[in-house]
Design an enzyme around this catalytic site. Sequence first.
Site, PDB file in Angstrom:
ATOM      1  N   LEU A  10      97.956 -17.275  46.523  1.00 26.33           N
ATOM      2  CA  LEU A  10      98.415 -16.244  47.467  1.00 26.33           C
ATOM      3  C   LEU A  10      98.188 -14.855  46.884  1.00 26.33           C
ATOM      4  O   LEU A  10      98.727 -14.520  45.826  1.00 26.33           O
ATOM      5  CB  LEU A  10      99.895 -16.443  47.791  1.00 26.33           C
ATOM      6  CG  LEU A  10     100.279 -17.813  48.350  1.00 26.33           C
ATOM      7  CD1 LEU A  10     101.732 -17.780  48.838  1.00 26.33           C
ATOM      8  CD2 LEU A  10      99.339 -18.244  49.469  1.00 26.33           C
ATOM      9  N   ARG A  17     104.928  -2.054  45.706  1.00 33.89           N
ATOM     10  CA  ARG A  17     105.708  -1.573  44.564  1.00 33.89           C
ATOM     11  C   ARG A  17     104.823  -1.081  43.414  1.00 33.89           C
ATOM     12  O   ARG A  17     105.305  -0.428  42.493  1.00 33.89           O
ATOM     13  CB  ARG A  17     106.656  -2.690  44.074  1.00 33.89           C
ATOM     14  CG  ARG A  17     107.819  -2.943  45.015  1.00 33.89           C
ATOM     15  CD  ARG A  17     108.549  -4.248  44.692  1.00 33.89           C
ATOM     16  NE  ARG A  17     107.856  -5.429  45.225  1.00 33.89           N
ATOM     17  CZ  ARG A  17     108.287  -6.690  45.079  1.00 33.89           C
ATOM     18  NH1 ARG A  17     109.408  -6.924  44.429  1.00 33.89           N
ATOM     19  NH2 ARG A  17     107.611  -7.707  45.586  1.00 33.89           N
ATOM     20  N   GLY A 142     113.821 -14.881  43.381  1.00 26.75           N
ATOM     21  CA  GLY A 142     114.576 -15.834  44.187  1.00 26.75           C
ATOM     22  C   GLY A 142     115.373 -16.746  43.262  1.00 26.75           C
ATOM     23  O   GLY A 142     114.913 -17.083  42.179  1.00 26.75           O
ATOM     24  N   ARG A 318      80.274  -1.030  21.275  1.00 24.55           N
ATOM     25  CA  ARG A 318      80.224  -1.141  22.738  1.00 24.55           C
ATOM     26  C   ARG A 318      79.378  -2.341  23.148  1.00 24.55           C
ATOM     27  O   ARG A 318      78.714  -2.961  22.329  1.00 24.55           O
ATOM     28  CB  ARG A 318      79.687   0.166  23.318  1.00 24.55           C
ATOM     29  CG  ARG A 318      80.685   1.328  23.140  1.00 24.55           C
ATOM     30  CD  ARG A 318      80.073   2.653  23.521  1.00 24.55           C
ATOM     31  NE  ARG A 318      79.466   2.596  24.838  1.00 24.55           N
ATOM     32  CZ  ARG A 318      78.483   3.393  25.257  1.00 24.55           C
ATOM     33  NH1 ARG A 318      77.979   4.306  24.440  1.00 24.55           N
ATOM     34  NH2 ARG A 318      78.001   3.275  26.467  1.00 24.55           N
ATOM     35  N   ASN A 362      68.912   1.039   5.964  1.00 20.12           N
ATOM     36  CA  ASN A 362      70.039   1.929   5.721  1.00 20.12           C
ATOM     37  C   ASN A 362      69.911   3.159   6.606  1.00 20.12           C
ATOM     38  O   ASN A 362      68.895   3.866   6.559  1.00 20.12           O
ATOM     39  CB  ASN A 362      70.049   2.356   4.249  1.00 20.12           C
ATOM     40  CG  ASN A 362      71.283   3.181   3.931  1.00 20.12           C
ATOM     41  OD1 ASN A 362      72.339   2.643   3.629  1.00 20.12           O
ATOM     42  ND2 ASN A 362      71.159   4.492   4.033  1.00 20.12           N
ATOM     43  N   ALA A 365      73.986   9.226   7.114  1.00 23.76           N
ATOM     44  CA  ALA A 365      74.974   9.937   7.924  1.00 23.76           C
ATOM     45  C   ALA A 365      74.262  10.811   8.939  1.00 23.76           C
ATOM     46  O   ALA A 365      73.276  11.473   8.622  1.00 23.76           O
ATOM     47  CB  ALA A 365      75.859  10.797   7.032  1.00 23.76           C
ATOM     48  N   ARG A 425      60.412  18.411   9.966  1.00 24.08           N
ATOM     49  CA  ARG A 425      61.397  19.497   9.995  1.00 24.08           C
ATOM     50  C   ARG A 425      60.712  20.750   9.469  1.00 24.08           C
ATOM     51  O   ARG A 425      59.634  20.668   8.860  1.00 24.08           O
ATOM     52  CB  ARG A 425      62.595  19.151   9.103  1.00 24.08           C
ATOM     53  CG  ARG A 425      62.208  18.992   7.649  1.00 24.08           C
ATOM     54  CD  ARG A 425      63.361  18.578   6.748  1.00 24.08           C
ATOM     55  NE  ARG A 425      62.933  18.554   5.372  1.00 24.08           N
ATOM     56  CZ  ARG A 425      63.255  17.629   4.490  1.00 24.08           C
ATOM     57  NH1 ARG A 425      64.039  16.634   4.832  1.00 24.08           N
ATOM     58  NH2 ARG A 425      62.822  17.708   3.251  1.00 24.08           N
TER      59      ARG A 425
HETATM   60  C1  UD1 Z   1     108.320 -14.341  45.259  1.00 27.12           C
HETATM   61  C2  UD1 Z   1     109.271 -15.459  45.719  1.00 27.12           C
HETATM   62  C3  UD1 Z   1     110.496 -15.465  44.808  1.00 27.12           C
HETATM   63  C4  UD1 Z   1     110.063 -15.647  43.360  1.00 27.12           C
HETATM   64  C5  UD1 Z   1     109.008 -14.614  42.953  1.00 27.12           C
HETATM   65  C6  UD1 Z   1     108.435 -15.022  41.619  1.00 27.12           C
HETATM   66  C7  UD1 Z   1     109.066 -15.807  48.137  1.00 27.12           C
HETATM   67  C8  UD1 Z   1     109.641 -15.512  49.469  1.00 27.12           C
HETATM   68  N1  UD1 Z   1     109.669 -15.231  47.085  1.00 27.12           N
HETATM   69  O1  UD1 Z   1     108.997 -13.116  45.447  1.00 27.12           O
HETATM   70  O2  UD1 Z   1     111.384 -16.521  45.163  1.00 27.12           O
HETATM   71  O3  UD1 Z   1     111.204 -15.560  42.501  1.00 27.12           O
HETATM   72  O4  UD1 Z   1     107.942 -14.560  43.900  1.00 27.12           O
HETATM   73  O5  UD1 Z   1     107.553 -14.059  41.112  1.00 27.12           O
HETATM   74  O6  UD1 Z   1     108.111 -16.551  48.043  1.00 27.12           O
HETATM   75  N2  UD1 Z   1     101.827 -12.715  49.456  1.00 27.12           N
HETATM   76  C9  UD1 Z   1     100.908 -12.961  50.445  1.00 27.12           C
HETATM   77  N3  UD1 Z   1     101.251 -12.660  51.743  1.00 27.12           N
HETATM   78  C10 UD1 Z   1     102.469 -12.177  52.074  1.00 27.12           C
HETATM   79  C11 UD1 Z   1     103.405 -11.934  51.051  1.00 27.12           C
HETATM   80  C12 UD1 Z   1     103.056 -12.207  49.744  1.00 27.12           C
HETATM   81  O7  UD1 Z   1      99.801 -13.414  50.188  1.00 27.12           O
HETATM   82  O8  UD1 Z   1     102.697 -11.960  53.278  1.00 27.12           O
HETATM   83  C13 UD1 Z   1     101.447 -12.985  48.059  1.00 27.12           C
HETATM   84  C14 UD1 Z   1     101.453 -11.747  47.214  1.00 27.12           C
HETATM   85  O9  UD1 Z   1     100.162 -11.165  47.174  1.00 27.12           O
HETATM   86  C15 UD1 Z   1     101.904 -12.259  45.848  1.00 27.12           C
HETATM   87  C16 UD1 Z   1     102.714 -13.505  46.169  1.00 27.12           C
HETATM   88  O10 UD1 Z   1     102.396 -13.867  47.492  1.00 27.12           O
HETATM   89  O11 UD1 Z   1     100.814 -12.644  45.033  1.00 27.12           O
HETATM   90  C17 UD1 Z   1     104.208 -13.268  46.048  1.00 27.12           C
HETATM   91  O12 UD1 Z   1     104.611 -12.230  46.927  1.00 27.12           O
HETATM   92  P1  UD1 Z   1     105.640 -11.113  46.487  1.00 27.12           P
HETATM   93  O13 UD1 Z   1     105.829 -10.197  47.619  1.00 27.12           O
HETATM   94  O14 UD1 Z   1     105.235 -10.536  45.191  1.00 27.12           O
HETATM   95  O15 UD1 Z   1     106.951 -12.003  46.314  1.00 27.12           O
HETATM   96  P2  UD1 Z   1     108.207 -11.695  45.408  1.00 27.12           P
HETATM   97  O16 UD1 Z   1     109.081 -10.719  46.085  1.00 27.12           O
HETATM   98  O17 UD1 Z   1     107.786 -11.383  44.044  1.00 27.12           O
HETATM   99 CA    CA Z   2     105.835 -11.064  43.102  1.00 31.14          CA
END
Ligand code: UD1
Ligand code: CA
Length: 449
Positions: A10, A17, A142, A318, A362, A365, A425
């Site tokens: 996801l 934030r 959560g 690099r 070598n 500098a 030079r």
């Molecule tokens: C979520 C969990 C929470 C848990 C925490 C752990 C839920 C409702 N809450 O909260 O219980 O303790 O993660 O880190 O699942 N995302 C989507 N689509 C959306 C919303 C979110 O793809 O509509 C993805 C975000 O990009 C992210 C992940 O889901 O990678 C979690 O979403 P985020 O909003 O960060 O959830 P938390 O508030 O952290």
């Molecule tokens: Ca999160």
Amino acid sequence: MSRARAAIILAAGQGTRMKSELPKVLHVVGGRPLIDWSLAIAAELQSARTVAVLAANSEPVAVRVRAALGEGSIAIQNPPRGTGDAARAAAKAMAGFEGDVIVYFGDTPLVRPATLASMFEARARADIIMLGFRPADPTGYGRIVTDAAGGFIKNVEHKDASEEERKVTLCNAGPLVADAKVLFDLLGKLTDNNAQREFYLTDVPGLARAAGMKVAIVEASEAELLGVNSRAQLADAEAAFQKRARTEAMERGVTLIDPASTFFCYDTQIAPDVIIEPNVFFGPGVSIAKNSRIKAFSHVEGAEIGEGVQVGPFARLRPGAKLETGVKIGNFVEVKNATLGPKAQASHLAYIGDATVGARANLGAGTITCNYDGFGKYLTEIGEDAFIGSDTALVAPVKVGARATTGAGSVITKDVPDGTLAVARGQQKNLEGWSDRFRAKKQAEKDKK
Ligand code: UD1
Ligand code: CA
């Protein structure tokens, strides 16, 4: 026979934030964007089918997913309406898959594949497997409410939790494993009846329990389960990664004089008996063979460092720097896209870019390879045992032969044959007594005033 495994990542959240124009999963921990950590995890789990759920406007993320997984591996969630809704968005791409699915979050980069593998294994004893942890500060996570025996009762999001529920220390890390069909059936039953008016993935275990299924919780440590939602949490995750990388390096036999000021990348490879002095930063693509020493305040990325090499202090390597056995790179030397043969040396103040340097050559500098004319990049070739005098400018493309010498301060624009001295030079002229006469005249003028 173990069951087939699939993964849903996801990564469609807005990441508000982070206060960033960059999608959250492109922020970097340990030199690697969060999305790449997630993709690497799926590969390690030997997921037969992996789908990343992305927001509609996240082409830069999609590019990376496609590169790793190919077409058909992306599901779009539009608009984002919570983690449960996001998982549901993967249904089409998962159609026909039979086996267990893990859903995990793109913002939890440090979770160990072994931990997630143990969740798949736990499917032998329950229908739904959750991952729990006990963070020092549970704010925002959560909570997992359990009975006296530790049995799962329900999940409650921080924003929905009562005072009493917020005292629960067991938190939900995010990842969830279930049979594919069971998962999508339960996702279809979610409602958005909560503080955020979202469809929560975290409601799936509760629905399963209500339907008489068994929910089990696997626990792991906070260091691997930190979620990245803000810049402060990004820094926390970086710190956790660095701590892990430092510990692993020392366990493998690397000496870190000051672990706290040695910064690793996700792919840094260092052999035993290498010594790293304080304040050293490694970017991506670094390998170091045994018995080498990286001296203080060096910045190293994309570099292949052979055995018994010395780098720094204050050196910069690099991408494309290749230092063979026994090379010495000293203070204020920069090397880019250049191979230095065995025992070649550049001990002070040099720029070696787009070059090949033969064994034992070598570089004095102030040696500069003038590799760029504002349009193209050109190669400098220096032969074995060549001696480049201090402050030589090598205007590429140019070749200095084996055993050749360049005079200090030369600007070398033409190839130098093997065994030849090139001096390019202005000739020195000595005007006898001139300085004494000049000084006497000036002093007399001053005395008169
Ligand atoms: C979520 C969990 C929470 C848990 C925490 C752990 C839920 C409702 N809450 O909260 O219980 O303790 O993660 O880190 O699942 N995302 C989507 N689509 C959306 C919303 C979110 O793809 O509509 C993805 C975000 O990009 C992210 C992940 O889901 O990678 C979690 O979403 P985020 O909003 O960060 O959830 P938390 O508030 O952290
Ligand atoms: Ca999160």
